[in-house]
Write a protein that holds these residues in place. Structure first.
Motif, mmCIF file in Angstrom:
data_model
loop_
_atom_site.group_PDB
_atom_site.id
_atom_site.type_symbol
_atom_site.label_atom_id
_atom_site.label_comp_id
_atom_site.label_asym_id
_atom_site.label_seq_id
_atom_site.Cartn_x
_atom_site.Cartn_y
_atom_site.Cartn_z
ATOM 1 N N GLN A 57 0.853 -1.185 0.000
ATOM 2 C CA GLN A 57 0.000 0.000 0.000
ATOM 3 C C GLN A 57 0.898 1.247 0.000
ATOM 4 O O GLN A 57 1.738 1.387 -0.866
ATOM 5 C CB GLN A 57 -0.952 -0.045 1.194
ATOM 6 N N ASN A 58 0.745 2.153 0.982
ATOM 7 C CA ASN A 58 1.571 3.363 0.995
ATOM 8 C C ASN A 58 2.807 3.230 1.881
ATOM 9 O O ASN A 58 3.515 4.208 2.110
ATOM 10 C CB ASN A 58 0.742 4.552 1.480
ATOM 11 N N TYR A 59 3.051 2.027 2.351
ATOM 12 C CA TYR A 59 4.183 1.807 3.249
ATOM 13 C C TYR A 59 5.420 1.372 2.458
ATOM 14 O O TYR A 59 5.323 0.622 1.492
ATOM 15 C CB TYR A 59 3.860 0.728 4.273
ATOM 16 N N LYS A 60 6.568 1.860 2.902
ATOM 17 C CA LYS A 60 7.853 1.432 2.340
ATOM 18 C C LYS A 60 8.615 0.727 3.460
ATOM 19 O O LYS A 60 8.972 1.339 4.475
ATOM 20 C CB LYS A 60 8.655 2.628 1.829
ATOM 21 N N ILE A 61 8.861 -0.543 3.270
ATOM 22 C CA ILE A 61 9.457 -1.372 4.313
ATOM 23 C C ILE A 61 10.881 -1.732 3.903
ATOM 24 O O ILE A 61 11.115 -2.182 2.767
ATOM 25 C CB ILE A 61 8.610 -2.649 4.506
ATOM 26 N N PRO A 62 11.840 -1.558 4.795
ATOM 27 C CA PRO A 62 13.237 -1.820 4.412
ATOM 28 C C PRO A 62 13.538 -3.309 4.263
ATOM 29 O O PRO A 62 12.918 -4.152 4.898
ATOM 30 C CB PRO A 62 14.018 -1.227 5.593
ATOM 31 N N ILE A 63 14.477 -3.583 3.383
ATOM 32 C CA ILE A 63 15.027 -4.938 3.262
ATOM 33 C C ILE A 63 16.450 -4.871 3.814
ATOM 34 O O ILE A 63 17.310 -4.187 3.256
ATOM 35 C CB ILE A 63 15.060 -5.421 1.803
ATOM 36 N N GLY A 64 16.682 -5.539 4.899
ATOM 37 C CA GLY A 64 17.997 -5.519 5.527
ATOM 38 C C GLY A 64 19.006 -6.341 4.739
ATOM 39 O O GLY A 64 18.650 -7.352 4.124
ATOM 40 N N ALA A 65 20.245 -5.895 4.743
ATOM 41 C CA ALA A 65 21.287 -6.583 3.974
ATOM 42 C C ALA A 65 21.422 -8.037 4.400
ATOM 43 O O ALA A 65 21.606 -8.929 3.568
ATOM 44 C CB ALA A 65 22.621 -5.841 4.153
ATOM 45 N N PHE A 66 21.294 -8.298 5.710
ATOM 46 C CA PHE A 66 21.448 -9.661 6.225
ATOM 47 C C PHE A 66 20.309 -10.565 5.764
ATOM 48 O O PHE A 66 20.494 -11.762 5.576
ATOM 49 C CB PHE A 66 21.504 -9.633 7.756
ATOM 50 N N TYR A 67 19.114 -9.983 5.557
ATOM 51 C CA TYR A 67 17.929 -10.771 5.226
ATOM 52 C C TYR A 67 17.636 -10.802 3.724
ATOM 53 O O TYR A 67 16.782 -11.558 3.272
ATOM 54 C CB TYR A 67 16.696 -10.209 5.959
ATOM 55 N N LYS A 68 18.313 -9.956 2.971
ATOM 56 C CA LYS A 68 17.936 -9.750 1.568
ATOM 57 C C LYS A 68 17.973 -11.036 0.741
ATOM 58 O O LYS A 68 17.029 -11.344 0.005
ATOM 59 C CB LYS A 68 18.843 -8.697 0.930
ATOM 60 N N LEU A 69 19.048 -11.804 0.853
ATOM 61 C CA LEU A 69 19.199 -12.996 0.028
ATOM 62 C C LEU A 69 18.074 -13.990 0.296
ATOM 63 O O LEU A 69 17.423 -14.477 -0.636
ATOM 64 C CB LEU A 69 20.559 -13.649 0.283
ATOM 65 N N GLU A 70 17.832 -14.288 1.565
ATOM 66 C CA GLU A 70 16.783 -15.252 1.909
ATOM 67 C C GLU A 70 15.400 -14.723 1.555
ATOM 68 O O GLU A 70 14.521 -15.476 1.136
ATOM 69 C CB GLU A 70 16.841 -15.579 3.405
ATOM 70 N N PHE A 71 15.229 -13.414 1.733
ATOM 71 C CA PHE A 71 13.935 -12.808 1.413
ATOM 72 C C PHE A 71 13.635 -12.940 -0.077
ATOM 73 O O PHE A 71 12.559 -13.402 -0.474
ATOM 74 C CB PHE A 71 13.942 -11.341 1.827
ATOM 75 N N LEU A 72 14.586 -12.559 -0.913
ATOM 76 C CA LEU A 72 14.379 -12.636 -2.356
ATOM 77 C C LEU A 72 14.267 -14.079 -2.826
ATOM 78 O O LEU A 72 13.534 -14.392 -3.767
ATOM 79 C CB LEU A 72 15.521 -11.914 -3.083
ATOM 80 N N LYS A 73 14.986 -14.969 -2.167
ATOM 81 C CA LYS A 73 14.900 -16.386 -2.516
ATOM 82 C C LYS A 73 13.485 -16.910 -2.246
ATOM 83 O O LYS A 73 12.939 -17.680 -3.026
ATOM 84 C CB LYS A 73 15.924 -17.179 -1.692
ATOM 85 N N LYS A 74 12.909 -16.465 -1.138
ATOM 86 C CA LYS A 74 11.554 -16.908 -0.821
ATOM 87 C C LYS A 74 10.553 -16.345 -1.825
ATOM 88 O O LYS A 74 9.622 -17.033 -2.235
ATOM 89 C CB LYS A 74 11.178 -16.464 0.597
ATOM 90 N N ILE A 75 10.748 -15.109 -2.223
ATOM 91 C CA ILE A 75 9.887 -14.514 -3.245
ATOM 92 C C ILE A 75 9.997 -15.299 -4.548
ATOM 93 O O ILE A 75 8.996 -15.644 -5.182
ATOM 94 C CB ILE A 75 10.297 -13.044 -3.499
ATOM 95 N N GLU A 76 11.220 -15.616 -4.924
ATOM 96 C CA GLU A 76 11.440 -16.344 -6.178
ATOM 97 C C GLU A 76 10.787 -17.713 -6.125
ATOM 98 O O GLU A 76 10.147 -18.156 -7.083
ATOM 99 C CB GLU A 76 12.937 -16.507 -6.429
ATOM 100 N N HIS A 77 10.907 -18.407 -5.003
ATOM 101 C CA HIS A 77 10.335 -19.746 -4.883
ATOM 102 C C HIS A 77 8.821 -19.706 -4.904
ATOM 103 O O HIS A 77 8.174 -20.636 -5.352
ATOM 104 C CB HIS A 77 10.829 -20.400 -3.592
ATOM 105 N N LYS A 78 8.247 -18.632 -4.407
ATOM 106 C CA LYS A 78 6.794 -18.536 -4.416
ATOM 107 C C LYS A 78 6.257 -18.349 -5.821
ATOM 108 O O LYS A 78 5.157 -18.752 -6.141
ATOM 109 C CB LYS A 78 6.317 -17.369 -3.545
ATOM 110 N N TYR A 79 7.048 -17.667 -6.646
ATOM 111 C CA TYR A 79 6.571 -17.395 -7.999
ATOM 112 C C TYR A 79 7.186 -18.333 -9.018
ATOM 113 O O TYR A 79 7.187 -18.101 -10.145
ATOM 114 C CB TYR A 79 6.863 -15.932 -8.357
#
Length: 233
Positions: A211-233
């Motif tokens: 929505q109108n929120y901007k949520i940070p992606i931390g450097a430590f979490y970025k790889l796992e976060f994007l990996k989870k996004i990729e696996h979902k799609y």
């Protein structure tokens, strides 16, 4: 474990590609090829089916609309030429989202993902979790549906829970409340933020937009976060 599967696609050529892939795998047994959602529903009502390869764009009833009609759908792998439905597919708990033309290697990976889910007793699905969570604020317990939550923000011993209608401030640790939520629904984008995946509108740089929120992606979490996004799609 051999999986009974069904192809649901109105395009004959697309059916043929999936059929040729299924023929190559000993752990798949094709029950039927269906041209429409109605034809597929009849098949699902008369056969034991573990997995469906489901096209989204079909005449009369789309693949996603068909899923809305099923009370207990089998595992679903979406097959489509359009990426814009990926976020919406979260709501249906699909195992994977394959974009046409589908490489065989990607197809095998999706099937393996189904096997992994089934062998683990479906630990990653939301079926073992309630569809809601109780949040205690000012001595009152509120029942909040997961589908209404946007994200959670930790601040010391408190968590602010952002929903579609209001915000809650509860005394809790983020890692403890995370354990109460189906893993398929959320991802940690930052040590202080737990994001509900079906609410993400876009990801740009080191920000998640909900929505109108901007949520940070931390450097430590970025790889796992994007990996989870990729696996979902």
């Amino acid at each position: 474990m051999k999986l009974n599967c069904v192809i649901i696609d109105d395009e004959y050529l697309a059916q043929n590609v999936l059929f040729s892939y299924i023929e190559k795998l000993n752990d798949l047994h094709l029950v039927a090829r269906c041209n429409t959602a109605l034809e597929a529903i009849t098949t699902l009502n008369t056969h034991k089916v573990d997995l469906i390869f489901l096209d989204i764009n079909m005449p009369e009833i789309s693949g996603l609309d068909m899923l809305k009609m099923l009370e207990n759908p089998p595992k679903v792998i979406l097959t489509t030429a359009y990426s814009e439905f990926a976020l919406e597919s979260y709501n249906f708990g699909v195992v994977d989202y394959l974009l046409k033309p589908i490489p065989f290697e990607r197809f095998v990976k999706a099937v393996n993902r189904v096997h992994a889910l089934l062998s683990k007793g479906d630990e990653l699905s939301s079926e073992k979790f309630d569809a809601s969570i109780m949040l205690k604020q000012d001595g009152i317990f509120y029942k909040v549906l997961f589908e209404d939550i946007l994200f959670m923000e930790a601040n010391g011993n408190y968590i602010k829970v952002y929903t579609t209608s209001k915000e809650f401030l509860i005394r809790e640790k983020l890692h403890l409340i995370e354990k109460q939520i189906p893993p398929s629904l959320v991802a940690r984008s930052h040590k202080s933020y737990l994001v509900f995946l079906n609410r993400i509108s876009k990801i740009s740089g080191n920000k998640v937009f909900i929505q109108n929120y901007k949520i940070p992606i931390g450097a430590f979490y970025k790889l796992e976060f994007l990996k989870k996004i990729e696996h979902k799609y």
